[in-house]
Design a protein around this motif. Structure first.
Motif, short mmCIF file in Angstrom:
data_model
loop_
_atom_site.label_atom_id
_atom_site.label_comp_id
_atom_site.label_asym_id
_atom_site.label_seq_id
_atom_site.Cartn_x
_atom_site.Cartn_y
_atom_site.Cartn_z
N LEU A 73 24.91 -22.35 -11.02
CA LEU A 73 26.23 -21.82 -11.34
C LEU A 73 26.45 -20.56 -10.51
O LEU A 73 25.51 -19.96 -9.99
N SER A 74 27.70 -20.19 -10.36
CA SER A 74 28.06 -18.94 -9.71
C SER A 74 28.95 -18.15 -10.66
O SER A 74 29.76 -18.72 -11.38
N LEU A 122 30.80 -12.44 -5.98
CA LEU A 122 30.18 -13.68 -6.45
C LEU A 122 28.66 -13.61 -6.36
O LEU A 122 28.09 -13.21 -5.34
N LEU A 123 28.02 -14.04 -7.43
CA LEU A 123 26.56 -14.12 -7.50
C LEU A 123 26.17 -15.56 -7.81
O LEU A 123 26.71 -16.18 -8.73
N ARG A 124 25.25 -16.11 -7.01
CA ARG A 124 24.80 -17.49 -7.22
C ARG A 124 23.53 -17.48 -8.06
O ARG A 124 22.60 -16.72 -7.78
N LYS A 155 15.70 -11.53 -7.67
CA LYS A 155 16.69 -11.44 -6.58
C LYS A 155 16.08 -12.10 -5.34
O LYS A 155 15.27 -11.49 -4.63
N ALA A 156 16.46 -13.32 -5.08
CA ALA A 156 15.88 -14.06 -3.96
C ALA A 156 16.77 -15.23 -3.57
O ALA A 156 17.48 -15.80 -4.40
N SER A 199 14.09 -18.52 -12.64
CA SER A 199 15.51 -18.23 -12.43
C SER A 199 15.67 -17.23 -11.29
O SER A 199 15.01 -16.19 -11.25
N LEU A 200 16.58 -17.56 -10.37
CA LEU A 200 16.86 -16.71 -9.22
C LEU A 200 18.33 -16.34 -9.20
O LEU A 200 19.18 -17.08 -9.71
N ILE A 201 18.64 -15.20 -8.60
CA ILE A 201 20.03 -14.78 -8.44
C ILE A 201 20.17 -14.11 -7.08
O ILE A 201 19.24 -13.45 -6.61
N GLU A 202 21.31 -14.33 -6.44
CA GLU A 202 21.53 -13.67 -5.16
C GLU A 202 22.99 -13.35 -4.94
O GLU A 202 23.88 -14.05 -5.46
#
Length: 374
Positions: free
Chosen positions: A299-300, A350-352, A322-323, A331-334
């Motif tokens: 999701l974004s 926007l964060l993916r 954060k990767a 779980s990753l977020i970037e």
């Protein structure tokens, strides 16, 4: 058979040596000939073929419902092999929202080879039809798209492309064959970055192509694979086959978690918009229900504000790493615009998010505390 059974049975082959349940790893790069100087076991050199790669490719073909498959050293290598199999003067259609590396290949490398391409909103069938030319050889789809999770009607686009003599390729990395089977919907080729959900543990790099039928185009791509040599190592193939065994349970559980997170984020006052096809507010909600079994684990989210607020938010998170990349158990977020660079068209806020296997209540709690006082 069901996907869970296919994933397990297709990644197992009998071991004639010691009858091990786990498939052996064949590290040899070369193979002995018999007294007649024949390749009695069918293998010559690992760049051309290898038992572990053969097993992986067979498994991928079974899972996607294809006639044959090819494994590559990365998703980009697989994508490049498709484009290398086209000819100067050919035209390609790519989505306006897609993994940025795909149009980058066409712009930075293949434009100099005499190929052309158009970026099109593939969710708009009229726009796709308008962009088709006599020289259009291939329509590239990515659904859900990266990073805004647009949903394209695979069957409609594939039928349109076929009527104009063009092939349709679908990047199915985000959905995997567990959630979506593009070949069943009319696509000619499915592409995967096997680094992601198929591997599932962020520890192996790979790519793959699965073909609906074994024809002259497939033979051309196979030539690129064999002569170009951008193939995965035996150990990479072994790791990917191991990952596929748990693919169904991982992807389905991660999708359940993603739905929980999307529901929470969509109601938070600090959030501007959530891009997730499992939300009724999503433009592609009903189409996703028709061509996917679940909305997926990606999701974004756009927080209110700009890049500064988005970065402040992710720096407050404790359970999200954060990767770049996605599809692993964690779980990753970037911040996608930062990754894509100055020419990115992705919204600055926007964060993916790649949702993992942590308990969703813990992930929601982390999101809640990070969103406070934004």
């Amino acid at each position: 058979m069901h996907p869970e059974t296919l994933a397990l049975r297709s990644t197992h082959f009998p071991d004639a040596n010691v009858a091990s349940v786990v498939p052996p790893l064949y590290l040899s790069t070369t193979y002995e000939r018999d007294a007649n100087y024949e390749l009695s076991k069918g293998y010559l050199y690992t760049r051309a073929d290898n038992p572990n790669r053969q097993q992986l490719e067979s498994s991928l073909a079974v899972l996607e419902g294809g006639a044959t498959a090819m494994a590559f050293a990365s998703g980009q290598a697989a994508t490049m092999a498709v484009f290398q199999s086209l000819k100067p003067g050919d035209h390609v259609i790519v989505p306006d929202d897609a993994y940025y590396g795909t149009p980058s290949l066409l712009q930075s490398i293949f434009a100099d080879w005499g190929m052309s391409f158009s970026k099109v909103d593939t969710t708009n069938l009229a726009a796709v039809e308008e962009s088709l030319r006599p020289e259009t050889r291939l329509v590239w789809l990515e659904t859900p798209s990266n990073p805004q999770l647009k949903i394209t009607d695979i069957e409609a686009v594939a039928n349109l492309a076929r009527s104009r003599g063009a092939l349709t390729v679908c990047d199915n990395t985000w959905s995997t064959p567990i959630l979506q089977r593009p070949l069943d919907l009319g696509c000619d080729v499915v592409m995967h970055s096997t680094t992601k959900y198929l591997g599932g543990h962020s520890d192996v790099l790979g790519g793959a192509l699965v073909f609906k039928q074994d024809d002259s185009f497939v033979q051309r791509v196979r030539l690129v694979q064999t002569l170009g040599g951008a193939v995965p190592s035996p150990f990479d193939c072994w790791l990917l086959s191991r990952g596929i065994k748990t693919l169904a349970v991982r992807v389905r559980q991660q999708s359940i978690h993603a739905q929980r997170l999307a529901d929470f984020l969509s109601e938070h006052p600090a959030v501007e918009q959530v891009h997730y096809p499992g939300l009724p507010s999503h433009q592609g909600y009903f189409l996703a229900q028709r061509q996917m079994t679940m909305p997926g684990a990606m999701l974004s989210v756009q927080v209110k504000g700009g890049a500064e607020e988005a970065l402040r938010f992710i720096n407050k998170l404790q359970l999200f790493t954060k990767a770049t990349s996605l599809g692993g158990v964690e779980s990753l977020i970037e911040h996608r615009a930062s990754v894509e660079g100055p020419e990115s068209t992705t919204p600055a806020n926007l964060l993916r998010v790649s949702v993992g296997l942590e308990h969703p209540d813990d992930l929601i709690g982390d999101l809640r505390q990070a969103l406070s006082n934004l």
